[in-house]
Design an enzyme around this catalytic site. Structure first.
Site: not given
Ligand code: DSN
Length: 400
Positions: A45, A47, A191, A217, A220, A226
């Site tokens: 942890y 925080e 974003d 994120t 991707k 993640r």
């Molecule tokens: N779930 C994502 C996507 O597939 O583009 C977006 O957050």
């Protein structure tokens, strides 16, 4: 007795190897990234922030988080980086919590036009419930009309504008977004979740000069764990000297508790990997592959939106998207149903499929492989035996 859960994990990993993965937001993380995720860091942890933790025993964790921050700042060119958001939606929510008051106006691309739920999607989302939502659309050709957006923004004067997408196959003109936001003194949040790997790989314009805040994120096109980050740019600090502090406070304690330091370490590894020449080659290949696949589908008579990035949206017939996605799944080809620009079908029965190339590029595929994938997709849509294609795919993927 062997835990059923471990068997299921193995089964899913096998599935990922034996099917063509074309969901544009998915990828294959490296073994080092995976090792960090599954490491002892999950036990701790922490925080707070480095040097300001609420629990003891965090000296090494502080070093880990600081290293990830330093690598990310360098890679992205931002002044401040918060690497604690659990994922993209919490990151965007934190930015809104930091910079908006209830009922302020928030402007984002419509979900059905390739936007995201957290960019002000009305009624059912945090961003659409607590703020007044203004949504912009794409034109019938799938592109944003920046003049129209400028008029909308000047008319409605939102306090925050999101430049970000999940199914937009064209380059985002962050410079133009910046000018539009500045014309009404709005915050510009870029974003870049989908395109971050392309941005740091040097094949898509970076928003760093034009946006105040950058969210993304990391799982991707970046190929990390993640997780997500929020970056504050020089322009952001010029608008508000307290911006970094406001963002940090909104993430913790505003919205989240203990950060996932295993994901943060994995993010640091992904940042280092994304700084290499090999990653740049991957980013270039992602684009080449997307173009080759889009061209193959076009040659076969499909209306394809795109592509200038890693993805395309393909019109497969009115309300046929889900059925086509199911047929392709039966043939070991994984895509998702998606609305097409100015969708005429029901949002629950969209007319398109969304296809992206990052994951298969990571597996080593090149343009000629994309031509083959395009041909296989066409065969399935035109009624070829799905089992036959499924077997062919499984055999072929052993090469990658
Ligand atoms: N779930 C994502 C996507 O597939 O583009 C977006 O957050």
């Amino acid at each position: 007795m062997k835990d059923k859960m471990l068997e299921l994990i193995k089964a899913e990993e096998k599935r990922q190897k034996e099917q063509i993965q074309l969901i544009p937001s998915e990828n294959f993380a490296s073994e080092d990234v995976m090792a960090a995720i599954g490491s002892g860091l999950t036990n701790k942890y922490a925080e707070g922030y480095p040097g300001r933790r609420y629990y003891q025993g965090n000296a090494i964790i502080d070093e880990i988080e600081n290293l990830t921050i330093a690598r990310g700042k360098e890679l992205l060119g931002v002044e401040h980086l918060n690497v604690q958001p659990y994922s993209g939606s919490p990151a965007n929510s934190a930015v809104q919590m930091a910079l908006l008051e209830r009922d302020d106006k928030i402007c984002g691309l419509k979900l059905s036009a390739g936007g995201h739920l957290t960019h002000g999607h009305p009624k059912i989302t945090f961003s659409g419930k607590f703020f007044e939502s203004i949504q912009y659309d794409v034109e019938p050709d799938g592109r944003i009309d920046y003049d129209k957006l400028e008029n909308l923004v000047k008319e409605t004067k939102p306090k925050m504008i999101f430049a970000g997408t999940t199914a937009y196959p064209y380059v985002l003109d962050f410079k133009r977004f910046g000018e539009i936001a500045d014309s009404v003194g709005a915050w510009l949040v870029a974003d870049i979740s989908h395109i971050v790997g392309l941005v740091v790989g040097g094949v898509h314009m970076s928003p760093v000069e034009y946006a105040h805040v950058i969210t993304s994120t990391t799982h991707k096109s970046l190929r990390g764990p993640r997780g997500a980050f929020i970056g504050v740019t020089k322009k952001g600090l010029e608008k508000d000297l307290e911006l970094a502090k406001k963002i940090d406070k909104a993430v913790f304690p505003g919205l989240q508790g203990g950060p996932h330091e295993n994901a943060i370490a994995a993010m640091g590894i992904a940042f280092a990997e994304a700084s290499t020449p090999e990653f740049k080659e991957y980013a270039v290949q992602v684009l080449k592959n997307a173009k080759a696949l889009a061209e193959t589908l076009k040659k076969n008579g499909f209306r394809v939106f795109g592509t200038e990035n890693h993805l395309m949206v393909v019109d497969v017939g009115r309300e046929m998207g889900k059925q086509v996605a199911l047929d392709l799944e039966a043939a070991n080809i994984i895509v998702n149903a998606n609305t097409i620009p100015h969708e005429e079908g029901s949002p629950l029965r969209p007319s398109g499929i969304r296809i992206g190339t990052p994951a298969m590029t990571t597996r080593g595929m090149k343009e000629e492989d994309m031509v083959k994938i395009g041909e296989l997709i066409c065969q399935v849509i035109k009624g070829e035996n799905k089992e036959k294609v499924a077997n062919e795919v499984k055999e072929w993927l052993k090469n990658f």
